[in-house]
Scaffold this motif. Structure first.
Motif, PDB file in Angstrom:
ATOM      1  N   PHE A 115       0.796  -1.501   0.174  1.00 37.82           N
ATOM      2  CA  PHE A 115      -0.134  -0.292  -0.115  1.00 37.82           C
ATOM      3  C   PHE A 115       0.755   0.829  -0.137  1.00 37.82           C
ATOM      4  CE2 PHE A 115      -2.668  -3.286   1.042  1.00 37.82           C
ATOM      5  CZ  PHE A 115      -4.188  -3.028   0.759  1.00 37.82           C
ATOM      6  N   ASP A 116       1.998   1.314   1.060  1.00 35.86           N
ATOM      7  CA  ASP A 116       2.850   2.008   0.979  1.00 35.86           C
ATOM      8  C   ASP A 116       4.228   1.916   0.513  1.00 35.86           C
ATOM      9  OD1 ASP A 116       3.682   1.275   3.312  1.00 35.86           O
ATOM     10  OD2 ASP A 116       3.453   2.501   3.782  1.00 35.86           O
ATOM     11  N   ASN A 117       4.303   0.924  -0.281  1.00 32.65           N
ATOM     12  CA  ASN A 117       6.085   0.215  -0.487  1.00 32.65           C
ATOM     13  C   ASN A 117       6.828   0.208   0.943  1.00 32.65           C
ATOM     14  OD1 ASN A 117       4.812   0.309  -3.419  1.00 32.65           O
ATOM     15  ND2 ASN A 117       4.800   2.244  -3.464  1.00 32.65           N
ATOM     16  N   THR A 118       6.640  -0.075   2.079  1.00 33.25           N
ATOM     17  CA  THR A 118       6.923  -0.276   2.708  1.00 33.25           C
ATOM     18  C   THR A 118       8.030  -1.477   3.180  1.00 33.25           C
ATOM     19  OG1 THR A 118       6.235   1.444   4.618  1.00 33.25           O
ATOM     20  CG2 THR A 118       7.569   0.204   5.205  1.00 33.25           C
ATOM     21  N   ILE A 119       9.167  -1.048   3.236  1.00 30.21           N
ATOM     22  CA  ILE A 119       9.986  -2.337   2.943  1.00 30.21           C
ATOM     23  C   ILE A 119      10.618  -2.770   4.317  1.00 30.21           C
ATOM     24  CG2 ILE A 119      12.088  -3.568   2.438  1.00 30.21           C
ATOM     25  CD1 ILE A 119      12.162  -1.756   0.163  1.00 30.21           C
ATOM     26  N   TYR A 120      10.427  -4.442   5.137  1.00 26.81           N
ATOM     27  CA  TYR A 120      10.646  -4.826   6.357  1.00 26.81           C
ATOM     28  C   TYR A 120      11.181  -5.506   5.964  1.00 26.81           C
ATOM     29  CZ  TYR A 120       6.683  -2.393   7.916  1.00 26.81           C
ATOM     30  OH  TYR A 120       6.012  -1.079   7.562  1.00 26.81           O
ATOM     31  N   THR A 124       2.939 -16.986   9.041  1.00 25.14           N
ATOM     32  CA  THR A 124       2.440 -16.252   7.618  1.00 25.14           C
ATOM     33  C   THR A 124       0.789 -15.807   9.143  1.00 25.14           C
ATOM     34  OG1 THR A 124       0.747 -16.564   6.352  1.00 25.14           O
ATOM     35  CG2 THR A 124       0.791 -18.368   7.879  1.00 25.14           C
ATOM     36  N   HIS A 125       0.483 -14.996   7.793  1.00 30.41           N
ATOM     37  CA  HIS A 125      -0.666 -13.830   8.771  1.00 30.41           C
ATOM     38  C   HIS A 125      -1.695 -14.153   8.009  1.00 30.41           C
ATOM     39  CE1 HIS A 125      -2.951 -10.980  10.754  1.00 30.41           C
ATOM     40  NE2 HIS A 125      -2.371 -10.755  11.515  1.00 30.41           N
ATOM     41  N   VAL A 126      -3.246 -14.002   8.131  1.00 28.97           N
ATOM     42  CA  VAL A 126      -4.097 -14.448   7.496  1.00 28.97           C
ATOM     43  C   VAL A 126      -5.456 -15.030   7.900  1.00 28.97           C
ATOM     44  CG1 VAL A 126      -4.040 -17.159   7.665  1.00 28.97           C
ATOM     45  CG2 VAL A 126      -5.214 -15.992   5.277  1.00 28.97           C
ATOM     46  N   ALA A 145       5.824 -11.152   8.766  1.00 30.64           N
ATOM     47  CA  ALA A 145       4.760 -11.180   8.831  1.00 30.64           C
ATOM     48  C   ALA A 145       3.454 -10.737   8.532  1.00 30.64           C
ATOM     49  CB  ALA A 145       3.948 -13.042   8.512  1.00 30.64           C
ATOM     50  N   LEU A 146       2.862 -10.150   7.243  1.00 27.57           N
ATOM     51  CA  LEU A 146       2.078  -8.442   7.820  1.00 27.57           C
ATOM     52  C   LEU A 146       0.823  -8.592   6.669  1.00 27.57           C
ATOM     53  CD1 LEU A 146       4.196  -5.665   5.226  1.00 27.57           C
ATOM     54  CD2 LEU A 146       4.043  -5.590   7.701  1.00 27.57           C
ATOM     55  N   THR A 147      -0.514  -8.509   7.532  1.00 33.21           N
ATOM     56  CA  THR A 147      -1.438  -8.270   7.177  1.00 33.21           C
ATOM     57  C   THR A 147      -1.715  -7.953   6.215  1.00 33.21           C
ATOM     58  OG1 THR A 147      -1.658  -6.020   8.864  1.00 33.21           O
ATOM     59  CG2 THR A 147      -2.194  -8.065  10.008  1.00 33.21           C
ATOM     60  N   ASN A 148      -2.868  -8.069   5.316  1.00 35.36           N
ATOM     61  CA  ASN A 148      -2.995  -7.967   3.670  1.00 35.36           C
ATOM     62  C   ASN A 148      -3.142  -6.058   4.008  1.00 35.36           C
ATOM     63  OD1 ASN A 148      -3.257  -9.947   2.999  1.00 35.36           O
ATOM     64  ND2 ASN A 148      -5.442 -10.780   3.237  1.00 35.36           N
ATOM     65  N   ASP A 149      -3.608  -5.344   5.000  1.00 29.81           N
ATOM     66  CA  ASP A 149      -3.572  -3.822   4.961  1.00 29.81           C
ATOM     67  C   ASP A 149      -2.097  -3.585   4.865  1.00 29.81           C
ATOM     68  OD1 ASP A 149      -3.798  -4.716   7.917  1.00 29.81           O
ATOM     69  OD2 ASP A 149      -6.030  -3.532   7.894  1.00 29.81           O
ATOM     70  N   GLY A 150      -1.018  -4.335   5.921  1.00 33.47           N
ATOM     71  CA  GLY A 150       0.058  -3.386   6.287  1.00 33.47           C
ATOM     72  C   GLY A 150      -0.193  -3.101   7.469  1.00 33.47           C
ATOM     73  N   SER A 151      -0.885  -2.619   8.500  1.00 42.82           N
ATOM     74  CA  SER A 151      -0.722  -2.621   9.736  1.00 42.82           C
ATOM     75  C   SER A 151      -0.453  -3.238  10.534  1.00 42.82           C
ATOM     76  CB  SER A 151      -2.861  -1.949   9.833  1.00 42.82           C
ATOM     77  OG  SER A 151      -3.494  -3.220   9.814  1.00 42.82           O
ATOM     78  N   LYS A 158      12.265 -17.540  20.548  1.00 41.05           N
ATOM     79  CA  LYS A 158      11.148 -19.022  20.867  1.00 41.05           C
ATOM     80  C   LYS A 158       9.811 -18.236  21.331  1.00 41.05           C
ATOM     81  CE  LYS A 158      13.602 -21.933  23.476  1.00 41.05           C
ATOM     82  NZ  LYS A 158      14.223 -22.229  24.953  1.00 41.05           N
ATOM     83  N   ILE A 159      10.250 -16.386  20.876  1.00 34.26           N
ATOM     84  CA  ILE A 159       9.357 -15.516  20.739  1.00 34.26           C
ATOM     85  C   ILE A 159       7.855 -14.649  19.398  1.00 34.26           C
ATOM     86  CG2 ILE A 159       8.399 -13.562  22.026  1.00 34.26           C
ATOM     87  CD1 ILE A 159      10.081 -14.022  24.639  1.00 34.26           C
ATOM     88  N   ILE A 160       7.662 -14.765  18.638  1.00 31.87           N
ATOM     89  CA  ILE A 160       6.348 -13.860  18.314  1.00 31.87           C
ATOM     90  C   ILE A 160       5.996 -12.359  18.595  1.00 31.87           C
ATOM     91  CG2 ILE A 160       4.557 -13.721  16.867  1.00 31.87           C
ATOM     92  CD1 ILE A 160       4.629 -16.814  16.871  1.00 31.87           C
ATOM     93  N   HIS A 161       6.588 -11.284  18.424  1.00 30.81           N
ATOM     94  CA  HIS A 161       6.185 -10.032  18.336  1.00 30.81           C
ATOM     95  C   HIS A 161       5.156  -9.577  17.409  1.00 30.81           C
ATOM     96  CE1 HIS A 161       8.768  -9.910  21.746  1.00 30.81           C
ATOM     97  NE2 HIS A 161       9.866 -10.033  21.009  1.00 30.81           N
ATOM     98  N   VAL A 162       3.805  -8.836  17.869  1.00 33.31           N
ATOM     99  CA  VAL A 162       2.846  -8.337  17.486  1.00 33.31           C
ATOM    100  C   VAL A 162       3.519  -6.959  17.180  1.00 33.31           C
ATOM    101  CG1 VAL A 162       0.444  -8.155  16.618  1.00 33.31           C
ATOM    102  CG2 VAL A 162       2.037 -10.305  17.447  1.00 33.31           C
ATOM    103  N   TRP A 163       4.066  -5.967  16.257  1.00 31.21           N
ATOM    104  CA  TRP A 163       3.694  -5.113  16.118  1.00 31.21           C
ATOM    105  C   TRP A 163       2.625  -4.234  15.903  1.00 31.21           C
ATOM    106  CZ3 TRP A 163       8.931  -3.669  17.232  1.00 31.21           C
ATOM    107  CH2 TRP A 163       9.856  -4.421  17.615  1.00 31.21           C
ATOM    108  N   GLU A 164       2.273  -2.622  15.915  1.00 36.76           N
ATOM    109  CA  GLU A 164       1.059  -2.328  15.586  1.00 36.76           C
ATOM    110  C   GLU A 164       1.868  -0.288  15.710  1.00 36.76           C
ATOM    111  OE1 GLU A 164      -2.366  -2.495  17.645  1.00 36.76           O
ATOM    112  OE2 GLU A 164      -3.146  -4.347  16.593  1.00 36.76           O
TER     113      GLU A 164
END
Length: 419
Positions: free
Chosen positions: A254-259, A343-345, A296-302, A311-317
């Motif tokens: 959506f905004d061409n941001t790369i991670y 993956t995020h689905v 992994a990104l959500t579909n809207d990139g948010s 061993k941890i998964i961090h969720v970033w907003e």
């Protein structure tokens, strides 16, 4: 763990070991399994690292508010067993499942789960680390520092689908154009130079933005490169990104941001500068205590999810008042080994780990925790991909590839209810 470290190399440390090659073929077997749903976990304080619960939240300090508990059912539809060990990557495109092993890439029909093609055995490229798609092209990232481009063709003799190698990146034309000038060479190690358009180590990840016709590749050489993938495929830019090997890349289209996620424990956020037209780092996210292995990104990139050797998964907003900054809204804990794939689905996060399991996670204001633990693989789960099944968003088909040479296909149904 020593076996896993030896094979994964920079996923765990800075040692860049090579994987052995062996001959390969595939057979298909089918199994059906059912599993009970594990106990759901409640929110606890993020600072309570001694807790055994599966989620830690920055935003909640008590466990006594109502929780919306999703219910889940799942079973293994089939198991596709290859004779070649080490499934390094699985991907889905155009009703085909692609699974890369040590030497070959296997293609299965998603309707019948029959093997319809194998390709790549003659390239001598070593392990395939990533697969990406653009229009009718298939891009594969290899251990020999190259990216190969394939296309689907229909065999006139058998009328079957085949995959044909059409190019290798960087292309011969691109190399010839750059090799004449000394300024186009960079020092990769003592007494060794390479063209800036070439990766100097294993290409570990690929991501394609079809809207702008670009592909992004990351490597254990600590750089990422941007490629034009139209008819004239060539390298546009190379960026020295991290202090250690880069293991993962995702794009917000959506905004061409790369991670990019690295063995240095950091995630960097990149965006093209309007003035210089070069990609610059706009943020550095550092919460992992070990290497970042998967993104992994959500579909809207948010929302961005990251998994690491800790061993941890961090969720970033993103913060409302700061477009370029992201913060950890919650951290998912439960795996007993390094996170190797994410993956995020459809609102859930699915993770694969060196502990040989997959986990399905849900997070949000009403509920957070592990919905299910999917067991059955005999070795670490290196790659996963998930797609919606039919018209129902809560029905998923999950494909998991393991270092045991097995691909498992899972049917997952998620529904919600309140106490």
């Amino acid at each position: 763990m020593e076996e896993i470290q030896s094979w994964l190399g920079n996923t765990y440390n800075s040692s860049l070991s090579k994987s052995p090659s062996s001959s390969s073929s595939a057979t298909t077997s089918t199994s059906h399994e059912t599993h009970s749903t594990p106990t759901l976990c409640e929110y606890t304080s993020f600072n309570s690292l001694e807790s055994t619960n599966n989620i830690y939240s920055h935003n909640n300090n008590n466990n006594n508010y109502p929780i919306s508990k999703p219910s889940i059912s799942y079973f293994c539809i089939t198991s596709l067993k290859t004779l070649t060990p080490q499934i390094s990557c699985v991907a889905v495109d155009n009703n085909n499942l692609y699974a890369a092993t040590i030497k070959e890439i296997y293609v299965y029909d998603l309707t019948s789960y029959e093997l319809i093609d194998t390709f790549g055995s003659g390239s001598g490229s070593g392990l395939v680390k990533s697969i990406a798609f653009s229009d009718r092209k298939i891009f594969t990232a290899h251990q020999d520092c190259k990216i190969r481009v394939w296309k689907q063709v229909i065999s006139t003799s058998s009328c079957k689908q085949r995959h044909q190698l059409i190019s290798t990146l960087p292309t011969l034309k691109d190399r010839l154009f750059n090799c004449m000038l000394q300024k186009n060479y960079v020092q990769v190690r003592r007494h060794k130079q390479k063209l800036w358009i070439e990766h100097a180590d294993v290409v570990s990840g690929l991501a394609v933005n079809n809207d702008v016709g670009l592909m992004y590749s990351v490597s254990w050489d600590k750089c990422f490169k941007i490629w034009k993938i139209s008819s004239d495929m060539h390298c546009l830019e190379s960026v020295k990104a991290h202090d250690d090997a880069i293991n993962a890349v995702v794009i917000n289209t959506f905004d061409n941001t790369i991670y990019t996620g690295s063995a240095d424990g950091k995630i960097k956020v990149w965006k093209k500068s309007g003035d210089s037209k070069k990609h610059l780092a706009i943020a550095t996210l550092a919460e992992h205590e070990s290497s970042v292995n998967a993104l992994a990104l959500t579909n809207d990139g948010s929302v961005l999810c990251s998994g690491g050797g800790d061993k941890i998964i961090h969720v970033w907003e993103k913060r409302d008042n700061c477009e370029n900054h992201m913060f950890v809204c919650c951290s998912l804990k439960g795996h007993r080994g390094a996170i190797l794939s994410l993956t995020h689905v459809n609102g859930v996060v699915i993770s694969g780990s060196s502990d040989k399991t997959l986990r399905i996670w849900k997070y949000g204001k009403d509920f957070g925790g592990c919905l299910a633990v999917l067991e059955g693989h005999c070795k670490p789960v290196k790659s996963i991909v998930a797609i919606s099944d039919g018209d129902l968003d809560d029905n998923l088909v999950v494909f998991s590839g393991s270092l045991d040479g097995e691909i498992r296909v899972w049917k997952v149904v998620i529904s919600n209810y309140r106490d």
